[in-house]
Write an enzyme that holds these catalytic residues in place. Structure first.
Site, PDB file in Angstrom:
ATOM      1  N   TRP A 119       0.791  -1.227   0.000  1.00 37.85           N
ATOM      2  CA  TRP A 119       0.000   0.000   0.000  1.00 37.85           C
ATOM      3  C   TRP A 119       0.821   1.274   0.000  1.00 37.85           C
ATOM      4  O   TRP A 119       0.269   2.377  -0.053  1.00 37.85           O
ATOM      5  CB  TRP A 119      -0.966   0.025   1.197  1.00 37.85           C
ATOM      6  CG  TRP A 119      -0.344  -0.362   2.519  1.00 37.85           C
ATOM      7  CD1 TRP A 119      -0.514  -1.559   3.161  1.00 37.85           C
ATOM      8  CD2 TRP A 119       0.539   0.415   3.335  1.00 37.85           C
ATOM      9  NE1 TRP A 119       0.225  -1.577   4.323  1.00 37.85           N
ATOM     10  CE2 TRP A 119       0.876  -0.367   4.460  1.00 37.85           C
ATOM     11  CE3 TRP A 119       1.078   1.704   3.235  1.00 37.85           C
ATOM     12  CZ2 TRP A 119       1.731   0.081   5.462  1.00 37.85           C
ATOM     13  CZ3 TRP A 119       1.928   2.153   4.230  1.00 37.85           C
ATOM     14  CH2 TRP A 119       2.243   1.335   5.331  1.00 37.85           C
ATOM     15  N   ASN A 120       2.148   1.189   0.074  1.00 35.02           N
ATOM     16  CA  ASN A 120       2.874   2.445   0.285  1.00 35.02           C
ATOM     17  C   ASN A 120       3.169   3.210  -1.003  1.00 35.02           C
ATOM     18  O   ASN A 120       3.250   4.432  -0.982  1.00 35.02           O
ATOM     19  CB  ASN A 120       4.157   2.198   1.089  1.00 35.02           C
ATOM     20  CG  ASN A 120       5.122   1.276   0.409  1.00 35.02           C
ATOM     21  OD1 ASN A 120       4.725   0.426  -0.377  1.00 35.02           O
ATOM     22  ND2 ASN A 120       6.392   1.437   0.702  1.00 35.02           N
TER      23      ASN A 120
ATOM     24  N   PRO B 117      -4.087  -5.054  -6.238  1.00 35.73           N
ATOM     25  CA  PRO B 117      -3.545  -3.998  -5.377  1.00 35.73           C
ATOM     26  C   PRO B 117      -3.804  -4.344  -3.917  1.00 35.73           C
ATOM     27  O   PRO B 117      -4.620  -5.221  -3.613  1.00 35.73           O
ATOM     28  CB  PRO B 117      -4.360  -2.764  -5.781  1.00 35.73           C
ATOM     29  CG  PRO B 117      -5.666  -3.307  -6.276  1.00 35.73           C
ATOM     30  CD  PRO B 117      -5.364  -4.664  -6.876  1.00 35.73           C
TER      31      PRO B 117
ATOM     32  N   GLU C  70       9.832  -8.518  -3.317  1.00 34.75           N
ATOM     33  CA  GLU C  70      10.337  -7.224  -2.847  1.00 34.75           C
ATOM     34  C   GLU C  70       9.778  -7.034  -1.439  1.00 34.75           C
ATOM     35  O   GLU C  70       8.608  -6.714  -1.268  1.00 34.75           O
ATOM     36  CB  GLU C  70       9.864  -6.100  -3.783  1.00 34.75           C
ATOM     37  CG  GLU C  70      10.349  -6.259  -5.212  1.00 34.75           C
ATOM     38  CD  GLU C  70      11.852  -6.086  -5.356  1.00 34.75           C
ATOM     39  OE1 GLU C  70      12.478  -5.503  -4.451  1.00 34.75           O
ATOM     40  OE2 GLU C  70      12.406  -6.546  -6.363  1.00 34.75           O
TER      41      GLU C  70
ATOM     42  N   CYS D 205      10.068   1.165   2.052  1.00 33.32           N
ATOM     43  CA  CYS D 205      10.730  -0.103   2.366  1.00 33.32           C
ATOM     44  C   CYS D 205      12.231   0.066   2.588  1.00 33.32           C
ATOM     45  O   CYS D 205      12.828  -0.649   3.375  1.00 33.32           O
ATOM     46  CB  CYS D 205      10.479  -1.107   1.256  1.00 33.32           C
ATOM     47  SG  CYS D 205      10.923  -0.462  -0.372  1.00 33.32           S
TER      48      CYS D 205
ATOM     49  N   GLY E  59      14.377 -10.099   0.090  1.00 25.91           N
ATOM     50  CA  GLY E  59      13.817 -10.317  -1.232  1.00 25.91           C
ATOM     51  C   GLY E  59      14.505 -11.362  -2.062  1.00 25.91           C
ATOM     52  O   GLY E  59      15.522 -11.943  -1.676  1.00 25.91           O
TER      53      GLY E  59
ATOM     54  N   GLU F  32      13.965  -5.610  -9.450  1.00 21.33           N
ATOM     55  CA  GLU F  32      13.090  -4.879 -10.360  1.00 21.33           C
ATOM     56  C   GLU F  32      13.901  -3.747 -10.980  1.00 21.33           C
ATOM     57  O   GLU F  32      14.849  -3.237 -10.389  1.00 21.33           O
ATOM     58  CB  GLU F  32      11.879  -4.302  -9.603  1.00 21.33           C
ATOM     59  CG  GLU F  32      10.916  -5.390  -9.157  1.00 21.33           C
ATOM     60  CD  GLU F  32       9.634  -4.867  -8.521  1.00 21.33           C
ATOM     61  OE1 GLU F  32       9.686  -3.795  -7.881  1.00 21.33           O
ATOM     62  OE2 GLU F  32       8.610  -5.546  -8.653  1.00 21.33           O
TER      63      GLU F  32
HETATM   64  P1  NAD Z   1       1.569  -7.143   3.299  1.00 13.77           P
HETATM   65  O1  NAD Z   1       2.530  -8.255   3.207  1.00 13.77           O
HETATM   66  O2  NAD Z   1       0.701  -7.055   4.476  1.00 13.77           O
HETATM   67  O3  NAD Z   1       0.584  -7.130   2.018  1.00 13.77           O
HETATM   68  C1  NAD Z   1       1.089  -7.053   0.707  1.00 13.77           C
HETATM   69  C2  NAD Z   1       0.080  -7.656  -0.239  1.00 13.77           C
HETATM   70  O4  NAD Z   1      -0.039  -9.046   0.000  1.00 13.77           O
HETATM   71  C3  NAD Z   1      -1.316  -7.080  -0.121  1.00 13.77           C
HETATM   72  O5  NAD Z   1      -1.846  -6.903  -1.411  1.00 13.77           O
HETATM   73  C4  NAD Z   1      -2.062  -8.160   0.630  1.00 13.77           C
HETATM   74  O6  NAD Z   1      -3.448  -8.176   0.384  1.00 13.77           O
HETATM   75  C5  NAD Z   1      -1.399  -9.397   0.076  1.00 13.77           C
HETATM   76  N1  NAD Z   1      -1.493 -10.615   0.888  1.00 13.77           N
HETATM   77  C6  NAD Z   1      -1.660 -10.732   2.225  1.00 13.77           C
HETATM   78  N2  NAD Z   1      -1.634 -12.040   2.587  1.00 13.77           N
HETATM   79  C7  NAD Z   1      -1.430 -12.742   1.454  1.00 13.77           C
HETATM   80  C8  NAD Z   1      -1.293 -14.144   1.170  1.00 13.77           C
HETATM   81  N3  NAD Z   1      -1.341 -15.086   2.137  1.00 13.77           N
HETATM   82  N4  NAD Z   1      -1.080 -14.518  -0.102  1.00 13.77           N
HETATM   83  C9  NAD Z   1      -0.986 -13.598  -1.096  1.00 13.77           C
HETATM   84  N5  NAD Z   1      -1.113 -12.264  -0.894  1.00 13.77           N
HETATM   85  C10 NAD Z   1      -1.335 -11.836   0.377  1.00 13.77           C
HETATM   86  O7  NAD Z   1       2.443  -5.828   3.119  1.00 13.77           O
HETATM   87  P2  NAD Z   1       1.964  -4.324   3.291  1.00 13.77           P
HETATM   88  O8  NAD Z   1       1.746  -4.055   4.733  1.00 13.77           O
HETATM   89  O9  NAD Z   1       0.889  -4.048   2.311  1.00 13.77           O
HETATM   90  O10 NAD Z   1       3.247  -3.538   2.787  1.00 13.77           O
HETATM   91  C11 NAD Z   1       4.265  -3.090   3.625  1.00 13.77           C
HETATM   92  C12 NAD Z   1       5.471  -3.974   3.459  1.00 13.77           C
HETATM   93  O11 NAD Z   1       5.888  -3.944   2.097  1.00 13.77           O
HETATM   94  C13 NAD Z   1       6.678  -3.510   4.262  1.00 13.77           C
HETATM   95  O12 NAD Z   1       7.281  -4.608   4.864  1.00 13.77           O
HETATM   96  C14 NAD Z   1       7.594  -2.906   3.208  1.00 13.77           C
HETATM   97  O13 NAD Z   1       8.947  -2.923   3.549  1.00 13.77           O
HETATM   98  C15 NAD Z   1       7.291  -3.769   2.023  1.00 13.77           C
HETATM   99  N6  NAD Z   1       7.648  -3.104   0.775  1.00 13.77           N
HETATM  100  C16 NAD Z   1       8.758  -3.557   0.109  1.00 13.77           C
HETATM  101  C17 NAD Z   1       9.157  -2.916  -1.066  1.00 13.77           C
HETATM  102  C18 NAD Z   1      10.384  -3.374  -1.808  1.00 13.77           C
HETATM  103  O14 NAD Z   1      10.588  -2.974  -2.957  1.00 13.77           O
HETATM  104  N7  NAD Z   1      11.256  -4.187  -1.218  1.00 13.77           N
HETATM  105  C19 NAD Z   1       8.419  -1.848  -1.569  1.00 13.77           C
HETATM  106  C20 NAD Z   1       7.294  -1.428  -0.862  1.00 13.77           C
HETATM  107  C21 NAD Z   1       6.915  -2.073   0.312  1.00 13.77           C
END
Ligand code: NAD
Length: 541
Positions: free
Chosen positions: A190-191, A215, A288, A322, A507, A511
């Site tokens: 979501w960020n 999304p 990621e 992130c 990761g 990308e």
């Molecule tokens: P999250 O893991 O809670 O959710 C990410 C996505 O996964 C959402 O769309 C969610 O609905 C989905 N999801 C949840 N459970 C699932 C499952 N069992 N199977 C498949 N999909 C599932 O993450 P978040 O809170 O949305 O995002 C924040 C995290 O993302 C932070 O840890 C941040 O560091 C990371 N992030 C990493 C990068 C990168 O490039 N490395 C970029 C942005 C954010």
């Protein structure tokens, strides 16, 4: 998705364009809904249908039906279509940035300058890449030793046959072509909703794949806008598909037998589940994930520049990045000057109306995330007993100190005061866990070797950075840091040409850049025998 009847005036520009998704979802029999909430007001903006299992199957089937035609489209033609989408994205930057601000709570000054732009940049990069032959195969003339096509064939039982080999050309040719994988899935966090969608869709579509994109349930608004822009640009129906919902929808995609690859952005723990689900079908994955990145201030640094870097690495996007450098290693001798300059700089953090260009600090993305971040601040104060240098207000809005700085209609938003702990030790939860909010930890050190060793003492390895005047020393330190993305004397920039991805638990794969598109193709190597003789151990006698 339909606009909520409780839309506020400030949401008026959001025109409910995505109702077609609602119609499709309703038609597919989805009864479940969820709401998109404006983090600045805590008010609902839109109600979205959760895609049913049948809708997800239909999206995958639509992507599968579109795949042969899109894969067969000449790269130059795909490129022209994607370039048109780039122009539309740039022309609609204002509208898209407002949608991102409404959905994420990030100030418009950020979303208009960075989020849409960096997404469009990556689409432009890959559209240009395929047009310039970036995915052309590699050809390799292969000259083999005469009469000895391969060691296993050299001991032919027939002397006459060996002579025949020696008499003919021994040249073969090998080429490797890059071919699309098929139907792929992208699951976003979501960020940076639109940026994440484009960082996945751009190489995916450019390489000739089709995509089903989910999304985050917290930030769904951009998805249909992006789908509409791609369609307007000429991307054929079925090439880019959107499904909505939380974890179960993502889990269905990750395990779907017709999906060849899953590209995921999110938390480490979720990434592990997605990778496990994808492993059942031996799907390719790109992950990621999260970070707790070190920023190492060297003894000879320009303190003001290091403070600029630390501010960007902790408070940009209210800390919801992130790659954030939340572990700031500072030499003990520099610590007093660094902290004085940092506290003075905190006066430049401006919370306020997110549409005001002067606002540079927004609320957190959701109530749940606000509660998690506040719990960490409380833990830092009460359990870790870290020294509080700035902030530390654990009251929720409207009582929180930041809420007092914003216009009245925004006081119930998910605001958290930017907070700095100092004299932190590596074992403190605030210094160890990814908080993903505006919480900086200063960790004093005595020697650079010690700082490097402590910086690497984590399971995560997303980003790292160094600030110092001696560029040779900066390079020497960076070369020892275990992270996939590193910066010297800056923090956070990530242009389209730069391949980015995490080490260790942060990761799998990268990308962007030339390497990024490699994750969206199959390699096919073909050896062409030009001699007219088939090497064989079953030669005619
Ligand atoms: P999250 O893991 O809670 O959710 C990410 C996505 O996964 C959402 O769309 C969610 O609905 C989905 N999801 C949840 N459970 C699932 C499952 N069992 N199977 C498949 N999909 C599932 O993450 P978040 O809170 O949305 O995002 C924040 C995290 O993302 C932070 O840890 C941040 O560091 C990371 N992030 C990493 C990068 C990168 O490039 N490395 C970029 C942005 C954010």
């Amino acid at each position: 998705m339909a606009p909520s009847p409780r839309q506020q005036d400030r949401h008026a520009f959001y025109d409910g364009k995505v109702q077609c998704a609602a119609a499709a979802a309703a038609a597919a029999g989805s009864a479940d809904t969820f709401q998109s909430i404006d983090p600045a007001t805590a008010q609902p903006v839109a109600t979205i249908y959760t895609s049913s299992r049948a809708t997800v199957d239909a999206a995958v089937a639509s992507a599968a039906a579109a795949f042969p035609g899109w894969a067969a489209t000449a790269p130059l033609d795909r490129s022209r279509i994607l370039h048109r989408a780039v122009r539309l994205l740039r022309a609609r930057n204002d509208e898209l940035a407002r949608i991102e601000t409404l959905d994420t709570g990030k100030p418009l000054s950020e979303t208009s300058a960075v989020d849409v732009v960096t997404g469009a940049d990556v689409l432009e990069y890959y559209a240009s890449f395929i047009a310039s032959g970036g995915l052309n195969g590699e050809a390799l003339p292969l000259r083999r030793a005469a009469a000895s096509p391969s060691p296993s064939l050299s001991s032919s039982p027939s002397p006459g046959r060996a002579t025949a080999h020696a008499a003919v050309s021994t040249t073969a040719s090998v080429f490797t072509s890059k071919e699309p994988l098929g139907v792929c899935a992208a699951i976003g966090a979501w960020n940076y909703p639109l940026q994440i969608a484009l960082w996945k869709a751009a190489p995916c579509l450019a390489a000739g794949n089709t995509l089903v994109y989910k999304p985050s349930e917290y930030t769904p608004l951009h998805a249909q806008y992006l789908a509409d822009i791609l369609a307007e640009a000429g991307v054929p129906a079925g090439v880019f598909n959107v499904v909505y919902g939380a974890g179960p929808v993502g889990a269905q995609l990750a395990a779907h037998p017709a999906i060849a690859k899953v590209s995921f952005t999110g938390q480490v723990a979720t990434g592990q589940k997605v990778a496990a689900a994808a492993a059942g079908g031996l799907k390719q994955v790109t992950m990621e994930l999260g970070g707790k990145s070190p920023l190492v201030v060297l003894p000879d640094c320009d303190v003001d520049a290091a403070v600029d870097g630390a501010m960007m690495a902790n408070f940009y996007s209210s800390g919801q990045v992130c790659t954030n450098g939340t572990r700031v290693f500072v030499p003990r001798a520099v610590q007093p000057a660094f902290e004085r300059a940092l506290v003075a700089r905190m006066a430049h953090v401006r919370a306020g109306d997110l549409l005001d260009p002067a606002t540079n600090f927004g609320p957190l993305s959701s109530a749940a995330h606000r509660d998690k971040v506040v719990a960490y601040i409380r833990r830092g104060l009460e359990h870790d007993r870290a020294t509080l240098l700035y902030g530390g207000d654990t009251r929720t809005t409207p009582a929180n100190a930041v809420a007092a700085q914003v216009p009245a209609p925004l006081r119930h938003g998910f605001w958290v005061q930017p907070t700095v702990f100092t004299d932190c030790t590596d074992d403190m939860a605030v210094a160890r866990d990814e908080i993903f909010g505006p919480v900086m930890c200063i960790l004093p050190y005595d020697s650079v070797d010690e700082a490097v060793q402590r910086a690497n003492n984590t399971d995560l390895g997303l980003a790292a950075g160094v600030f110092g005047r001696d560029i040779n020393q900066c390079h020497a330190v960076v070369s020892q840091l275990q992270a996939g993305i590193t910066w010297i004397n800056t923090w956070g920039e990530s242009p389209a040409e730069m391949a980015v991805g995490g080490w260790k638990s942060s990761g799998l794969g990268v990308e962007n850049g030339r390497k990024g598109i490699e994750a969206w193709v199959n390699n096919k190597s073909t050896l062409v025998e030009l001699s007219g003789v088939v090497p064989t151990v079953f030669a005619k006698l």
